[in-house]
Write a protein that holds these residues in place. Structure first.
Motif, PDB file in Angstrom:
ATOM      1  N   ALA A 189       1.543  10.081  -4.600  1.00 46.34           N
ATOM      2  CA  ALA A 189       2.019  11.377  -4.108  1.00 46.34           C
ATOM      3  C   ALA A 189       3.023  11.989  -5.087  1.00 46.34           C
ATOM      4  O   ALA A 189       2.959  13.189  -5.390  1.00 46.34           O
ATOM      5  N   ILE A 223       0.846  -1.200   0.000  1.00 46.90           N
ATOM      6  CA  ILE A 223       0.000   0.000   0.000  1.00 46.90           C
ATOM      7  C   ILE A 223       0.884   1.253   0.000  1.00 46.90           C
ATOM      8  O   ILE A 223       0.554   2.270  -0.610  1.00 46.90           O
ATOM      9  N   VAL A 259      -0.974  10.516   0.821  1.00 46.16           N
ATOM     10  CA  VAL A 259      -2.095  10.853  -0.064  1.00 46.16           C
ATOM     11  C   VAL A 259      -2.621  12.246   0.251  1.00 46.16           C
ATOM     12  O   VAL A 259      -2.878  13.048  -0.658  1.00 46.16           O
ATOM     13  N   ALA A 287       0.868   5.974   4.457  1.00 44.01           N
ATOM     14  CA  ALA A 287       0.188   6.113   3.165  1.00 44.01           C
ATOM     15  C   ALA A 287      -0.860   7.212   3.223  1.00 44.01           C
ATOM     16  O   ALA A 287      -0.998   8.003   2.281  1.00 44.01           O
ATOM     17  N   VAL A 288      -1.611   7.275   4.355  1.00 41.28           N
ATOM     18  CA  VAL A 288      -2.641   8.310   4.491  1.00 41.28           C
ATOM     19  C   VAL A 288      -2.018   9.698   4.404  1.00 41.28           C
ATOM     20  O   VAL A 288      -2.487  10.574   3.671  1.00 41.28           O
ATOM     21  N   TYR A 343       1.955   2.151  -3.564  1.00 42.90           N
ATOM     22  CA  TYR A 343       0.897   2.842  -4.308  1.00 42.90           C
ATOM     23  C   TYR A 343       0.770   4.291  -3.858  1.00 42.90           C
ATOM     24  O   TYR A 343       0.693   5.220  -4.673  1.00 42.90           O
ATOM     25  N   ALA A 344       0.754   4.495  -2.502  1.00 38.55           N
ATOM     26  CA  ALA A 344       0.591   5.852  -1.974  1.00 38.55           C
ATOM     27  C   ALA A 344       1.752   6.730  -2.418  1.00 38.55           C
ATOM     28  O   ALA A 344       1.564   7.892  -2.792  1.00 38.55           O
TER      29      ALA A 344
END
Lengths: 90, 120, 163
Positions: free
Chosen positions: A10, A2, B12, B8-9, A5-6
């Motif tokens: 970004a 994950i 993003v 990840a949060v 992907y992030a």
């Protein structure tokens, strides 16, 4: 997983932001807008440097990031002073 | 796993806000309005990415690092100054001084005074 | 005597912390270097900063910073909503005059910075006598409410901190 992907998202977002800044730089209606576009580009490039540090697993390229931040700030202020007064150092 | 989701949060969030900041720079109509989007959006975007970098180093890298904090503080201190200078340059060049409200006690704004001092 | 060595205690403490953050790991040698810088730099720059800022309640700065940090997040979501969804002919921007009662230049600087980073407002100029700020608001249906909000939410707190 994950995280990959992030990270890709970004980096893509910051790169797209840089392209938008470039469009603004070319099509700017006034001179201060152009300075603002360059200043925003500097901020986005710092973001990209930080993201590159995570992606390459080498940690933050601190010197590059802080140098960009400092020269970006000083050049923006110098440009604005030039617009305001016609000279930079009085 | 949980730490990866957290990082990840933040990544993003950072990407989205940087994009919004640059998009606002293109979209807004008035020159002074355009100042709002990058000073808040892009600064916040880079701030979120820097937090992600701190967390990444802490959980997955070689321990706590303070360098990100220095960059964050620097960006958050300089952003208002840049905005102030650019707003002044806008007002100075577009000569919209007539439409401005006056200061509380009827004096001049510092930017107006500056022009009078130099006599040009 | 102490005042001669440390003309700006706040600046000295900031320099020590900043140097330790730059070194990025704790070592006694770095701490010595930080203290040397914390004594030398304020002494060398004292001529350009003659007045010492008076901070009556330094600890109250911490909840203030937390409040501002929270407001920065709220500000970003608000500005993002306006940028993304509001049609540009509906955005009502306005210049607002905010009279300020703060005396010390440091407090006014902090207030101006706070205003720029928080919801939909941006400091554009200061009056030549330093008694009012010119604020630009991105979307201001009610300018008076924004002025009152700034005065009660930030200025009152800063007045308490700087005494």
């Amino acid at each position: 997983m994950i995280l990959t992907y992030a990270l890709t998202f970004a980096i893509g977002a910051f790169a797209l932001a840089l392209v938008l800044n470039l469009i603004r730089l070319v099509t700017a209606p006034t001179l201060p807008d152009r300075i603002l576009a360059v200043d925003t580009m500097v901020v986005n490039i710092i973001g990209l440097i930080v993201l590159y540090g995570i992606q390459s697993a080498s940690g933050l390229n601190f010197e590059a990031a802080i140098l960009f931040a400092m020269t970006g700030f000083v050049s923006t202020v110098a440009f604005c002073k030039y617009l305001l007064r016609g000279s930079i150092i009085e | 796993m949980l730490s990866e989701i957290l990082i990840a949060v933040f990544l993003v969030i950072g990407g989205v806000f940087a994009l919004i900041g640059s998009y606002g720079l293109l979209r807004l109509k008035d020159p002074v309005q355009r100042l709002h989007a990058p000073t808040k959006g892009s600064t916040m975007g880079v701030g979120a990415v820097l937090i992600a970098s701190v967390l990444w180093r802490f959980f997955l890298g070689d321990g706590l690092s303070w360098h990100e904090v220095v960059v964050t503080i620097f960006i958050f201190i300089t952003a208002p100054l840049t905005a102030l200078y650019l707003a002044r340059a806008h007002l100075h060049r577009t000569l919209r001084r007539q439409g401005l409200p006056k200061p509380a006690n009827g004096r001049l704004w510092a930017g107006e005074d500056l022009g009078l001092e130099e006599g040009n | 005597m102490l005042r001669r060595i440390f003309p700006h205690p706040v600046l000295s403490v900031t320099l020590v912390i900043l140097w330790m953050l730059l070194v990025n790991r704790f070592a006694l040698g770095s701490l010595v270097m930080a203290v040397i810088l914390a004594i030398a730099i304020p002494l060398m720059t004292a001529a350009w900063w003659p007045d010492r800022p008076r901070i009556a309640r330094p600890l109250a700065l911490i909840p203030y910073m937390a409040l501002v940090l929270w407001d920065v997040i709220v500000a970003n979501i608000q500005v993002a909503k306006i940028v993304l969804f509001m049609p540009s002919d509906q955005i009502r921007s306005a210049f607002i005059t905010v009279p300020i009662d703060l005396e010390s230049p440091e407090a006014i600087t902090l207030l101006a910075g706070t205003i720029t980073m928080t919801p939909g407002t941006l400091t554009a100029d200061i009056a030549s006598d330093g008694k009012s700020l010119l604020i630009h608001s991105l979307h201001a249906p009610d300018p008076d409410a924004i002025r009152d909000d700034i005065k009660t939410r930030y200025e009152a707190r800063l007045k308490r901190i700087f005494g």
